[in-house]
Write an enzyme that holds these catalytic residues in place. Structure first.
Site, mmCIF file in Angstrom:
data_model
loop_
_atom_site.group_PDB
_atom_site.id
_atom_site.type_symbol
_atom_site.label_atom_id
_atom_site.label_comp_id
_atom_site.label_asym_id
_atom_site.label_seq_id
_atom_site.Cartn_x
_atom_site.Cartn_y
_atom_site.Cartn_z
ATOM 1 C CG HIS A 188 -2.000 0.903 1.392
ATOM 2 N ND1 HIS A 188 -1.718 2.067 1.888
ATOM 3 C CD2 HIS A 188 -3.295 0.816 1.294
ATOM 4 C CE1 HIS A 188 -2.909 2.865 1.980
ATOM 5 N NE2 HIS A 188 -3.884 2.053 1.495
ATOM 6 C CG ASP B 2 0.560 -2.859 6.075
ATOM 7 O OD1 ASP B 2 -0.675 -2.947 6.966
ATOM 8 O OD2 ASP B 2 0.388 -2.136 5.014
ATOM 9 C CD GLN C 21 -7.039 -4.502 4.092
ATOM 10 O OE1 GLN C 21 -7.917 -5.352 4.469
ATOM 11 N NE2 GLN C 21 -7.045 -3.215 3.623
ATOM 12 C CE LYS D 270 -7.186 -0.516 6.458
ATOM 13 N NZ LYS D 270 -8.008 0.314 5.464
ATOM 14 C CB CYS E 159 -3.508 3.317 -1.374
ATOM 15 S SG CYS E 159 -4.453 4.756 -1.052
#
Lengths: 148, 424
Positions: free
Chosen positions: B135, B213, B216, B239, B377
Site C-alpha cells: 500500500h 503491515d 488487512q 478496519k 492506494c
C-alpha cells in the site's frame, strides 16, 4: 430500477464512450494539456490546433471511465470552429450543468446529455476533467490539471 | 473492562452469524431503495453496538485527560487508556504492554518506525526491502526516509495475476545488505496472504529488522507477534470494528528502548528544562500529546467483541466468502480476477472487460452494493498488473453468501447494460 443510471448513462454517452470521436494525437496540434485525477486514475491528454483564436481541430488520448471518455469525445467535436472565448463560456455552462443539472440557455444540444451527472456527485469530476484540460491547453499551462 | 454482553459469548459458541449482523445498526438500511450490501470492509469496517456504546459510555461517564490528574475522572480515564494497552498486548500476544504504542492508524505506525528507527539506523547505501504489493502507506514513508538518508529501496516482485511473492527473489535480495524489511500481511488489492513468519525468520537471520503491515489482517485472524518473530507490527482500529483515528504499533521492547522519540510534546517526557529534555520510557516516549483516549476505549471494546466471536471463526467465514465469490465471479464472461483462487484473505479484486471500474461501482451503488473502485492506494502494483484500476469487494463476518449472489447478478446486469465496448 435503473432510472437514475439511464439518466447518467444516456445513449449518446454510451455511444461516445464506446466509439470515441477524435481519439488520436493531432499531428498539427500547437497546444496540448493533460488532465489527471490521481484518486481515480483517469488520465486524458487533449490536443488543439489553434489558428489565431479559433480552434481548427481537436483530439484526445488517454484512459478513463465512460463519463470522462464521452465528455472528451463530445468536447473535441464541438470545439471545432469556436473561438477560445466561446469555449470559455461553454465551460462555465457545462460546469453549471454537471453540478446543478441546469444551466443558463441551452449549452449546445449534445451537452445536455450530461445533466444527469449532478445526481452523482462523485462523478462530476469525471465529466469536467476534459474541460479543465481544454482550458489549460488554451491558456498554455504546463502542469497537468486535476479535478480532485 | 468488557463491553460484551453474555449473550454474545453464548452466540459465539455456535456463531449465529444472522444474530451477529444485528449488532451492527448501520447495516439495517436501504441505499438507493435497496437493502445495503456493504462490501467495502478493506477500506473500513462497520461498528457494532458494543463499540458505539463503549464510546458513548466513556464520554457520558469517564471522560478526562490521562496520566496527570489526581481526580477521580482522570483516574478512570487513565485506567481505561492503560487497560486498552494491556488488552492490545493480549490481542497480539506481546510479551509486555510496554510494547504497545497507540497511533492514529497503520500509516502513522509505519511513519513512526521510518522516522525513529530509520533516522537512527539508516545511512547512505543501506537497503530497505519492500514488496510490489505494498500500500502507498508502506512505500511513501520509506521513500521519504531514503531521500533523507541516501538509503535505497528494493522490491520483491509479485508474480502474475495471482500475485504471490517471488520468494526466491526475496532470498536473493535479502543478501544484498538489507537493513529493514517491511511487508504487508494481507494485500488489500490481491487478497494474497504472505508467509510473514517465514519472511521475518529469514530477515532476522540476515540481520534485518522487520515490519509487518497488519492493516488487512488484524481484524480477520489471530496474530501472535512472538510466533511471527517480527520487530514491528502496525494496524488500524477502524478496519476491525473499532473507531477511526486509533491504531497500534507493536515494537519489540529492546528495540523501542534504543529508539529516539517520534514527536515531541507532553506525555512523552521525563523532565523538561529550557534547553534539555529527558524522555519517558517506551511506550510513552512515542505518544506525544493527549492521546485518543476514547479511541482506545472503543478499540478495547472492538477487540473484546472480535474475540467474543473468535478470530478463527471470523477468518474461516471471511475466507469462505472470498473463495465463494472468486469461484462465482469467474463464471462471468470477460472478467479478470486478481489474487489466488484459494488460501486468500476476505476480498476479491476484479475487472470486467470493457467496463471501467468507476462505472461499475456507480452501477453497483444504485443496487445498494458498496464496492471500491480505483487503484486502492496501490499505484505501482496497478502499473505492474497493467490496469488503471480495479473494482474490489471486501468482506467481513456480517456479510453473507446471499449478498455475494446479488453482486453476481448485478455484475451480469452491468455486462448487459454496457454491451460490447471497445474502450480506450
Amino acid at each position: 430500477m435503473f432510472d437514475e443510471l439511464s439518466d447518467l448513462y444516456q445513449q449518446v454517452i454510451l455511444d461516445h464512450s464506446k466509439s470515441p470521436r477524435n481519439f488520436r494525437v493531432l499531428p498539427g496540434a500547437n497546444r496540448s494539456a493533460q488532465g489527471y485525477n490521481p484518486l481515480c486514475g483517469d488520465n486524458i491528454t487533449l490536443y488543439l490546433e489553434l489558428d489565431g483564436d479559433v480552434v481548427k481541430s481537436a483530439g484526445f488520448q488517454g484512459s478513463g471511465c465512460a463519463i470522462s471518455k464521452a465528455s472528451a469525445s463530445l468536447l473535441t467535436e464541438m470545439m471545432k470552429g469556436k473561438t477560445t472565448g466561446e469555449i470559455r463560456s461553454l465551460f462555465n455552462r457545462m460546469h453549471d450543468l454537471v453540478t446543478t443539472g441546469k444551466c443558463e440557455g441551452a449549452p449546445d444540444g449534445k451537452l445536455a446529455v450530461f445533466a444527469g451527472v449532478h445526481k452523482f456527485p462523485a462523478r462530476v469530476k469525471c465529466a469536467i476533467l476534459p474541460w479543465h484540460a481544454a482550458m489549460s491547453a488554451i491558456e498554455g499551462k504546463q502542469d497537468p490539471v486535476s479535478t480532485e | 473492562m468488557s463491553f460484551l454482553s453474555k449473550t454474545h459469548f453464548l452466540r459465539a459458541r455456535n456463531v449465529g452469524w444472522d444474530l451477529i449482523r444485528s449488532d451492527f445498526p448501520i447495516l439495517d438500511q436501504t441505499v438507493n431503495g435497496e437493502p445495503l450490501i456493504y462490501f467495502d470492509n478493506a477500506a473500513t469496517s462497520q461498528k457494532p453496538n458494543a463499540v458505539i456504546n463503549a464510546l458513548r459510555n466513556y464520554y457520558e461517564k469517564d471522560n478526562a485527560n490521562v496520566h496527570r490528574g489526581i481526580h477521580e475522572l482522570s483516574n478512570r480515564a487513565t485506567a481505561a487508556y492503560e487497560g486498552g494497552r494491556q488488552r492490545a498486548a493480549k490481542y497480539l500476544n506481546a510479551a509486555s504492554s510496554s510494547e504497545i504504542i497507540f497511533t492514529r492508524g497503520t500509516t502513522e505506525g509505519i511513519n513512526l518506525v521510518a522516522s525513529s528507527w530509520g533516522g537512527a539506523n539508516l545511512k547512505a547505501g543501506d537497503k530497505v526491502l519492500l514488496t510490489e504489493m505494498e500500500h502507498h502507506s508502506n512505500i511513501v514513508p520509506w521513500q521519504m526516509l531514503c531521500e533523507r538518508t541516501g538509503a535505497e529501496l528494493l522490491y520483491v516482485p509479485v508474480v502474475g495475476d495471482s500475485g504471490q511473492l517471488d520468494l526466491e527473489a526475496y532470498d536473493r535480495l535479502l543478501g544484498q545488505g538489507v537493513k529493514l524489511v517491511s511487508v504487508t500481511h494481507i494485500s488489500n488489492t490481491l487478497g494474497v496472504i504472505n508467509p510473514v513468519a517465514e519472511l521475518c525468520g529469514k530477515a532476522r537471520a540476515a540481520g534485518a529488522v522487520t515490519v509487518i503491515d497488519a492493516a488487512q489482517s488484524a481484524g480477520h485472524l489471530k496474530l501472535d507477534v512472538q510466533a511471527l518473530g517480527c520487530d514491528f507490527l502496525a494496524f488500524s482500529g477502524h478496519k476491525m470494528c473499532g473507531p477511526t483515528g486509533i491504531g497500534v504499533l507493536y515494537g519489540r521492547l529492546p528495540l523501542l528502548e534504543s529508539l529516539p522519540p517520534y514527536q515531541g510534546g507532553g506525555e512523552m517526557i521525563q523532565t523538561v528544562d529550557f534547553f534539555k529534555t529527558t524522555y519517558a520510557k517506551p511506550p510513552h516516549r512515542f505518544e506525544a500529546g493527549t492521546p485518543d483516549i476514547a479511541g482506545v476505549v472503543g478499540l478495547h471494546a472492538a477487540m473484546d467483541y472480535l474475540d467474543g466471536i473468535g478470530r478463527k471463526a471470523i477468518f474461516e467465514h471471511d475466507q469462505d466468502l472470498a473463495v465463494y465469490a472468486y469461484a462465482q465471479l469467474s463464471n462471468i464472461q470477460g472478467i479478470r480476477l486478481f489474487g489466488p483462487p484459494s488460501g486468500r484473505g476476505g476480498l476479491v479484486s476484479f475487472l470486467l472487460e470493457e467496463v471501467h471500474a468507476h462505472d461499475l461501482v456507480t452501477f453497483a451503488d444504485q443496487k445498494g452494493i458498496a464496492l471500491r473502485g480505483g487503484h486502492h492506494c496501490n499505484q505501482p502494483l496497478m502499473k505492474k498488473l497493467g490496469v488503471p484500476s480495479t473494482a474490489r469487494a471486501s468482506f467481513y463476518f456480517y456479510n453473507t453468501r446471499e449478498e455475494v449472489d446479488q453482486l453476481l447478478d448485478v455484475l451480469i446486469e452491468i455486462r448487459r447494460f454496457f454491451g460490447s465496448n471497445p474502450g480506450i
